[in-house]
Design an enzyme around this catalytic site. Structure first.
Site, PDB file in Angstrom:
ATOM      1  N   HIS A   8       1.091  -1.311  -0.051  1.00 26.72           N
ATOM      2  CA  HIS A   8       0.028   0.063  -0.035  1.00 26.72           C
ATOM      3  C   HIS A   8       0.823   1.326   0.052  1.00 26.72           C
ATOM      4  CE1 HIS A   8      -3.344  -2.823   1.499  1.00 26.72           C
ATOM      5  NE2 HIS A   8      -2.365  -3.221   2.040  1.00 26.72           N
ATOM      6  N   SER A  33      15.057  22.132 -15.757  1.00 29.43           N
ATOM      7  CA  SER A  33      13.820  22.858 -16.075  1.00 29.43           C
ATOM      8  C   SER A  33      14.544  24.067 -16.608  1.00 29.43           C
ATOM      9  CB  SER A  33      13.031  22.861 -14.696  1.00 29.43           C
ATOM     10  OG  SER A  33      12.407  24.174 -14.715  1.00 29.43           O
ATOM     11  N   LYS A  52      16.107  21.964 -10.629  1.00 24.73           N
ATOM     12  CA  LYS A  52      15.363  20.772 -11.251  1.00 24.73           C
ATOM     13  C   LYS A  52      16.437  19.868 -11.875  1.00 24.73           C
ATOM     14  CE  LYS A  52      11.583  19.904 -10.944  1.00 24.73           C
ATOM     15  NZ  LYS A  52      10.342  20.418 -11.135  1.00 24.73           N
ATOM     16  N   GLU A  95       9.718   9.121 -17.071  1.00 24.63           N
ATOM     17  CA  GLU A  95       8.290   9.416 -17.274  1.00 24.63           C
ATOM     18  C   GLU A  95       7.913   9.051 -18.521  1.00 24.63           C
ATOM     19  OE1 GLU A  95       7.355  13.407 -15.122  1.00 24.63           O
ATOM     20  OE2 GLU A  95       9.443  13.477 -15.828  1.00 24.63           O
TER      21      GLU A  95
END
Ligand code: ARG
Length: 462
Positions: free
Chosen positions: A153, A274, A280, A287
């Site tokens: 979980h 970024s 970043k 992704e």
């Protein structure tokens, strides 16, 4: 090429909707290879003269060299790769080119070409999966003893080893490899010679074309052969299932590379910055692997729905089989390559993993197990006592290990000094030595077996 019975040519719309050359030109190598096999057989069988067969073969050879050099021209009037090649052959060798299409149809031709293409895609997948599985095994070997929290979980559950976690993906990808191998076995029959749908009256030798194209045998039913796209679906289904595994692994890397987790730092070469936030470092490759899985599963769905309800034999709907397979294959090949790079190059952060494993009362089950084993308390009662200990540790903002013996005895008198040995995360993982468990020794054994298996897969069989 089929205009004989028509008074008028197709409209612009007809030409556009009909054209598959924009995408099926990707099949040019397979198309020429299959035509060479076909014409050699026609020559050997005396269906065309040896001289004509040779002229056609030379012409095909020349076309291959042209396409290799200049690419395939895209003329919608020629509809598809099969007619494009034949038209060029006519330019080069004259009317004798027309003999190539004896005893075949574009229906068995496209089934054969596409099968050859998919066979190569299966082989690429198996090889790329081998590289990714090796990378996982090498990183697992490095981290057999690295402790991290195991989750259920997404809540800290019990400590596990990073090696064990990585080997879980090795197992998934090993099953995927078997799916591609099974797909490869199933597609091992050659459709060429099934002709339009019913076979042919010419005395062809289907065994000869099958073996020239490295299939074990010809297909046994011409209706099935020209309308079967199971081989493409087998590929897409295997790629879908595998891409789901890759997306789960990608998601974990994304999570682990996030600042709150801090379990891993992804390689520079597979991250991006970024344009506005200088700090970043985005896990874009991971992704996109996660995202590509959606498109690959979509491609599989697309072809399943195309095939659903089609009567025998060939229908033009089936021309739509290629774009989803081509798209999925290029996304899938890239995903496997990107994931292999990420696994090989990611920097894992054992200290952060360890601290997280310490923090979540991950050894609570070990306390309960100790009570069962050493104090002969039934597990349900032990579970309750442990719950009290966790509550107390939370109140004191410390770990279970940091509670005093007095604290523990206050909860249950049967608890004793040796319990502390069971509460360390090292003791916890070492104790889970059941077959397939997370104990470093178990993981080391699985890694050794996996290495042997990969070596066997890579050594050519005799
Ligand atoms: N372009 C077609 C395809 O990709 C080739 C087969 C055409 N056959 C036919 N009977 N029109 O499926």
């Amino acid at each position: 090429m089929w205009g004989g019975r028509f008074a008028e040519g197709p409209s612009a719309i007809m030409r556009e909707i009909n054209a598959s050359i924009p995408f099926d030109k990707a099949l040019w190598r397979e198309d020429i290879r299959a035509s060479k096999a076909h014409v050699a057989m026609l020559g050997a069988q005396g269906i065309v003269s040896a001289e004509d067969a040779e002229t056609i073969t030379k012409g095909l050879h020349e076309i291959a060299a042209e396409y290799e050099r200049d690419g395939v021209p895209e003329d919608w009037d020629l509809e598809d790769i099969h007619m494009t090649v034949e038209a060029r052959l006519t330019d080069l060798v004259g009317p004798v080119a027309g003999r190539l299409h004896t005893a075949r149809s574009r229906n068995d031709q496209v089934a054969t070409d596409f099968k050859l293409w998919v066979r190569a895609a299966n082989a690429r997948a198996i090889a790329a999966l081998g590289a990714l599985r090796s990378a996982l095994v090498e990183r697992a070997d490095e981290h057999c003893g690295t402790i991290m929290p195991g989750f259920t979980h997404l809540q800290t559950a019990q400590p596990v080893t990073l090696g064990h976690h990585l080997m879980a993906y090795y197992e998934m990808l090993t099953r995927d490899t078997a799916r591609f191998a099974a797909a490869q076995e199933r597609l091992d029959e050659c459709p060429l010679g099934s002709a339009a749908l019913a076979g042919t009256g010419f005395p062809i030798d289907r065994g000869a074309t099958a073996s020239a194209l490295e299939f074990s045998a010809p297909t046994r039913n011409s209706l099935d052969a020209v309308s079967d796209r199971d081989f493409a679906l087998d590929y897409l289904m295997a790629a879908s299932q595998c891409s789901i595994h890759l997306s789960r692994l990608a998601e974990e890397l994304i999570l682990w590379a996030s600042q709150p987790f801090g379990f891993a730092s992804l390689p520079d070469q597979l991250s991006t910055g970024s344009s506005i936030m200088p700090q970043k470092r985005n896990p874009d490759a991971a992704e996109l692997v996660r995202g590509h899985a959606g498109r690959i599963v979509g491609a599989c769905t697309s072809l399943m729905i195309t095939m659903k309800g089609l009567p025998l034999a060939y229908s033009k709907d089936m021309q739509n089989d290629k774009p989803p397979v081509f798209e999925a294959a290029s996304l899938f090949d890239l995903s496997l390559a990107a994931m292999t790079g990420m696994i090989a190059e990611t920097t894992f952060k054992p200290d952060r993993m360890r601290a997280a494993a310490q923090a979540g009362h991950a050894t609570a089950t070990d306390l309960a197990d100790w009570l069962v084993r050493e104090a002969d308390i039934p597990f349900r009662e032990a579970h309750h006592i442990t719950g009290e200990a966790v509550k107390l540790a939370d109140t004191k903002a410390c770990s279970l290990e940091e509670l005093s013996l007095e604290d523990l005895k206050g909860i249950d008198d049967r608890i004793d000094e040796p319990v502390f040995k069971a509460l360390s995360i090292e003791a916890s993982v070492a104790s889970r030595a059941s077959y397939g468990g997370t104990a470093p020794d178990q993981v080391r054994q699985r890694v050794a077996e996996a290495r042997e298996r990969l070596a066997a897969e890579n050594s050519p069989e005799d």
